[in-house]
Design a protein around this motif. Sequence first.
Motif: not given
Length: 231
Positions: A99-115
């Motif tokens: 659940d954590i992994q899916k949320r983080v990777l989905s957020a990365y696709d959306k926001y392209k965060f660095n940290f």
Amino acid sequence: MERIFTGIKGFDELIPSGIPKGSQILLAGEAGTGKTIFSCQFALNKAREGFKTYYLSVEESEKSIINNMKNFSWGKEFEMYVKDGKIIIERIIPLSIEDIQKRVLSAYDKYKFNFFILDTLTAAAMGWREIQDPPKLRRNIFLFLDILRQYEITSFLLSEIEEGSGRIFKYGFEGFIVDGVIVMRRIKIGGEVLGIISVLKIRGSQKSNDVFSYSITSSGIEILGATIEMK
């Protein structure tokens, strides 16, 4: 190799050459030692440099975190960066590491965060199905952290130390699967309670072997002088 500096007053001297980009850092401490403050200061300092931080909270809402940071001189600036999208705060109640992994990777696709900041690993794991199978828990957390390394996302995973316990690692394996360990604790000297911080390990960088005192002021966390030399 690119190096990351926190910008927290006095802390970067503990890791003079900086944290290697893409490192996964465990920030462990008892309740009330300032782990969330440390993390928010880091996110704020990175936002000032133009970088994005994704802050995934298990217990506190975005509103609660913003309100708590208003106790500091930079609270309004922190809120401004949240509104501007430089600091993204979301809340999750995960049933598994997936659940954590899916949320983080989905957020990365959306926001392209660095940290990335997870607050806290301890609270998140309490509801995971893997908690009953320690080898599987270790394997799945390791695989998740390895994905973050591949994306070169430098992360802070907050972890609770039980009050009065000598154990830093709740599950016993956390220190082996992360790239760095920072510990924040409280000790009594005479009648005074003192906050202390140390870097137990950091792969790919030199570090101080001393334990340093720190204070929490209106400016946030400030690292003071060395107090005890670790053997």
